[in-house]
Design a protein around this motif. Structure first.
Motif, PDB file in Angstrom:
ATOM      1  N   VAL A 294      70.302  50.980-102.989  1.00 20.83           N
ATOM      2  CA  VAL A 294      71.056  51.986-103.132  1.00 20.83           C
ATOM      3  C   VAL A 294      72.466  51.308-102.009  1.00 20.83           C
ATOM      4  O   VAL A 294      71.868  52.220-101.175  1.00 20.83           O
ATOM      5  CB  VAL A 294      71.089  53.003-103.878  1.00 20.83           C
ATOM      6  N   PHE A 295      72.316  50.486-102.200  1.00 22.31           N
ATOM      7  CA  PHE A 295      73.900  50.188-100.692  1.00 22.31           C
ATOM      8  C   PHE A 295      73.465  49.623 -99.083  1.00 22.31           C
ATOM      9  O   PHE A 295      74.354  50.163 -98.857  1.00 22.31           O
ATOM     10  CB  PHE A 295      75.176  51.310-100.841  1.00 22.31           C
ATOM     11  N   GLY A 296      71.827  49.439 -99.385  1.00 24.10           N
ATOM     12  CA  GLY A 296      71.280  49.086 -98.076  1.00 24.10           C
ATOM     13  C   GLY A 296      70.993  50.572 -97.586  1.00 24.10           C
ATOM     14  O   GLY A 296      70.513  50.706 -96.380  1.00 24.10           O
ATOM     15  N   ILE A 297      71.048  51.640 -98.016  1.00 23.86           N
ATOM     16  CA  ILE A 297      70.877  53.066 -97.550  1.00 23.86           C
ATOM     17  C   ILE A 297      69.878  53.517 -98.297  1.00 23.86           C
ATOM     18  O   ILE A 297      68.717  53.660 -97.182  1.00 23.86           O
ATOM     19  CB  ILE A 297      71.946  53.794 -97.774  1.00 23.86           C
ATOM     20  N   ILE A 298      69.582  53.978 -99.304  1.00 23.86           N
ATOM     21  CA  ILE A 298      68.619  54.435-100.444  1.00 23.86           C
ATOM     22  C   ILE A 298      67.287  52.980-100.763  1.00 23.86           C
ATOM     23  O   ILE A 298      67.787  52.176-102.047  1.00 23.86           O
ATOM     24  CB  ILE A 298      68.658  55.696-100.912  1.00 23.86           C
ATOM     25  N   SER A 299      66.295  53.047-101.002  1.00 24.07           N
ATOM     26  CA  SER A 299      65.316  52.666-102.253  1.00 24.07           C
ATOM     27  C   SER A 299      64.080  53.254-102.337  1.00 24.07           C
ATOM     28  O   SER A 299      63.855  53.899-102.318  1.00 24.07           O
ATOM     29  CB  SER A 299      64.021  51.398-100.914  1.00 24.07           C
ATOM     30  N   ILE A 300      65.104  52.565-104.187  1.00 28.55           N
ATOM     31  CA  ILE A 300      63.785  53.449-105.363  1.00 28.55           C
ATOM     32  C   ILE A 300      63.229  52.295-105.850  1.00 28.55           C
ATOM     33  O   ILE A 300      63.476  51.656-106.340  1.00 28.55           O
ATOM     34  CB  ILE A 300      65.058  54.640-106.618  1.00 28.55           C
ATOM     35  N   PRO A 301      61.611  53.168-105.503  1.00 30.30           N
ATOM     36  CA  PRO A 301      60.514  52.446-106.197  1.00 30.30           C
ATOM     37  C   PRO A 301      60.881  51.722-107.537  1.00 30.30           C
ATOM     38  O   PRO A 301      61.225  52.529-107.941  1.00 30.30           O
ATOM     39  CB  PRO A 301      59.463  52.676-105.737  1.00 30.30           C
ATOM     40  N   ALA A 302      60.509  50.325-107.738  1.00 33.78           N
ATOM     41  CA  ALA A 302      60.076  49.441-109.459  1.00 33.78           C
ATOM     42  C   ALA A 302      58.927  50.805-109.939  1.00 33.78           C
ATOM     43  O   ALA A 302      57.921  51.121-109.585  1.00 33.78           O
ATOM     44  CB  ALA A 302      60.333  48.742-109.210  1.00 33.78           C
ATOM     45  N   ILE A 303      58.928  51.020-110.858  1.00 37.26           N
ATOM     46  CA  ILE A 303      58.839  51.524-112.046  1.00 37.26           C
ATOM     47  C   ILE A 303      57.502  50.191-112.876  1.00 37.26           C
ATOM     48  O   ILE A 303      58.244  49.402-113.697  1.00 37.26           O
ATOM     49  CB  ILE A 303      58.862  52.946-113.357  1.00 37.26           C
ATOM     50  N   ASP A 304      56.338  50.363-112.795  1.00 35.34           N
ATOM     51  CA  ASP A 304      55.139  49.433-113.006  1.00 35.34           C
ATOM     52  C   ASP A 304      55.109  49.789-114.623  1.00 35.34           C
ATOM     53  O   ASP A 304      54.696  50.683-114.956  1.00 35.34           O
ATOM     54  CB  ASP A 304      54.080  49.938-112.268  1.00 35.34           C
ATOM     55  N   MET A 305      56.141  48.651-115.499  1.00 36.57           N
ATOM     56  CA  MET A 305      55.833  48.954-117.029  1.00 36.57           C
ATOM     57  C   MET A 305      55.166  47.272-117.667  1.00 36.57           C
ATOM     58  O   MET A 305      55.189  46.754-116.304  1.00 36.57           O
ATOM     59  CB  MET A 305      56.534  49.312-117.170  1.00 36.57           C
ATOM     60  N   THR A 306      54.829  46.791-118.168  1.00 36.84           N
ATOM     61  CA  THR A 306      54.597  45.885-119.561  1.00 36.84           C
ATOM     62  C   THR A 306      55.829  44.682-119.231  1.00 36.84           C
ATOM     63  O   THR A 306      56.830  45.010-118.850  1.00 36.84           O
ATOM     64  CB  THR A 306      53.591  45.983-120.603  1.00 36.84           C
ATOM     65  N   ASN A 307      56.012  43.603-119.211  1.00 37.73           N
ATOM     66  CA  ASN A 307      57.078  42.312-119.426  1.00 37.73           C
ATOM     67  C   ASN A 307      57.762  42.616-120.363  1.00 37.73           C
ATOM     68  O   ASN A 307      58.859  43.271-120.495  1.00 37.73           O
ATOM     69  CB  ASN A 307      56.701  41.013-119.198  1.00 37.73           C
ATOM     70  N   THR A 308      56.488  43.550-121.892  1.00 36.42           N
ATOM     71  CA  THR A 308      57.683  43.782-123.132  1.00 36.42           C
ATOM     72  C   THR A 308      58.464  44.545-122.814  1.00 36.42           C
ATOM     73  O   THR A 308      59.614  45.139-123.264  1.00 36.42           O
ATOM     74  CB  THR A 308      56.624  43.802-124.149  1.00 36.42           C
ATOM     75  N   MET A 309      58.293  45.617-122.500  1.00 42.55           N
ATOM     76  CA  MET A 309      58.969  47.153-121.631  1.00 42.55           C
ATOM     77  C   MET A 309      60.304  46.645-121.231  1.00 42.55           C
ATOM     78  O   MET A 309      61.830  46.501-121.311  1.00 42.55           O
ATOM     79  CB  MET A 309      58.416  47.820-120.765  1.00 42.55           C
ATOM     80  N   HIS A 310      59.622  45.848-119.772  1.00 44.91           N
ATOM     81  CA  HIS A 310      61.205  45.139-118.997  1.00 44.91           C
ATOM     82  C   HIS A 310      62.537  44.643-120.595  1.00 44.91           C
ATOM     83  O   HIS A 310      63.692  45.100-119.472  1.00 44.91           O
ATOM     84  CB  HIS A 310      60.758  44.398-118.112  1.00 44.91           C
ATOM     85  N   GLN A 311      61.283  43.898-121.216  1.00 39.60           N
ATOM     86  CA  GLN A 311      62.354  42.493-122.677  1.00 39.60           C
ATOM     87  C   GLN A 311      63.402  44.027-122.892  1.00 39.60           C
ATOM     88  O   GLN A 311      64.411  43.291-123.086  1.00 39.60           O
ATOM     89  CB  GLN A 311      61.777  42.166-123.246  1.00 39.60           C
ATOM     90  N   LEU A 312      62.318  45.484-123.213  1.00 38.53           N
ATOM     91  CA  LEU A 312      62.826  46.086-124.264  1.00 38.53           C
ATOM     92  C   LEU A 312      64.701  46.780-123.499  1.00 38.53           C
ATOM     93  O   LEU A 312      65.252  46.575-123.901  1.00 38.53           O
ATOM     94  CB  LEU A 312      61.932  46.732-124.192  1.00 38.53           C
ATOM     95  N   PHE A 313      64.698  47.259-121.419  1.00 38.58           N
ATOM     96  CA  PHE A 313      65.358  47.670-121.573  1.00 38.58           C
ATOM     97  C   PHE A 313      66.146  46.479-121.197  1.00 38.58           C
ATOM     98  O   PHE A 313      67.077  47.578-120.822  1.00 38.58           O
ATOM     99  CB  PHE A 313      64.345  48.587-120.119  1.00 38.58           C
TER     100      PHE A 313
END
Length: 175
Positions: free
Chosen positions: A115-134
């Protein structure tokens, strides 16, 4: 009509700031290739896109808090039931989408959210299918939001030009 109900100044600021940010998102993604030359590459385009999305999400949550605190003025006549239902439905779905779109954008990414190079929110690990759904939810919700914005603008224009009432002024003029 002298005492026509108005939104409080906090509601007005949040409303117009959200519109500006959503408009910036549209410009950013519509002209991403051209703008990338001026903003330092596609990385910066996506940094701004994701950052604006998080700000929109936070503003929307803040809007719910302000609505709970101040309520919503009753700007439509009670005898216009269809208009009231349509207005509340469009506004309600816009609020819902202003939460779903940033959240689905975050969830579709397999990378940390910077976020604007100030805050980093870690990614949530999930399947490729879930990424495609979102990703699908993010994209379809964005189109639906654009459609609802157009309906909202048509409704406001109808009140201003046809009904000649103070619905638009309730979100413009100062308290």
């Amino acid at each position: 009509m002298e005492n026509y109900p108005e939104y409080c100044s906090k509601q007005k600021w949040l409303h117009w700031l959200t519109i500006i940010l959503v408009f910036l998102e549209i410009i950013l993604l519509t002209f991403e290739v051209r703008l990338s030359h001026y903003l330092g590459g596609m990385f910066m385009i996506y940094l701004f896109h994701k950052s604006f999305g998080i700000v929109i999400l936070m503003l929307t949550i803040l809007r719910f808090i302000v609505i709970k605190e101040y309520g919503v003025p009753d700007v439509l006549p009670k005898d216009r039931k269809f208009q009231r239902i349509l207005s509340k439905s469009v506004q309600g779905f816009i609020y819902i989408l202003l939460i779903i779109i940033p959240l689905s954008g975050y969830l579709m990414s397999s990378r940390s959210l910077n976020v604007f190079g100030i805050i980093s929110i870690p990614a949530i690990d999930m399947t490729n299918t879930m990424h495609q759904l979102f990703h699908l939810v993010h994209e379809m919700s964005s189109y639906l939001l654009a459609t609802l914005f157009i309906l909202h603008i048509i409704g406001v224009s109808y009140h201003f030009f046809w009904m000649k009432d103070k619905v638009l002024q309730s979100m413009l003029k100062g308290n």
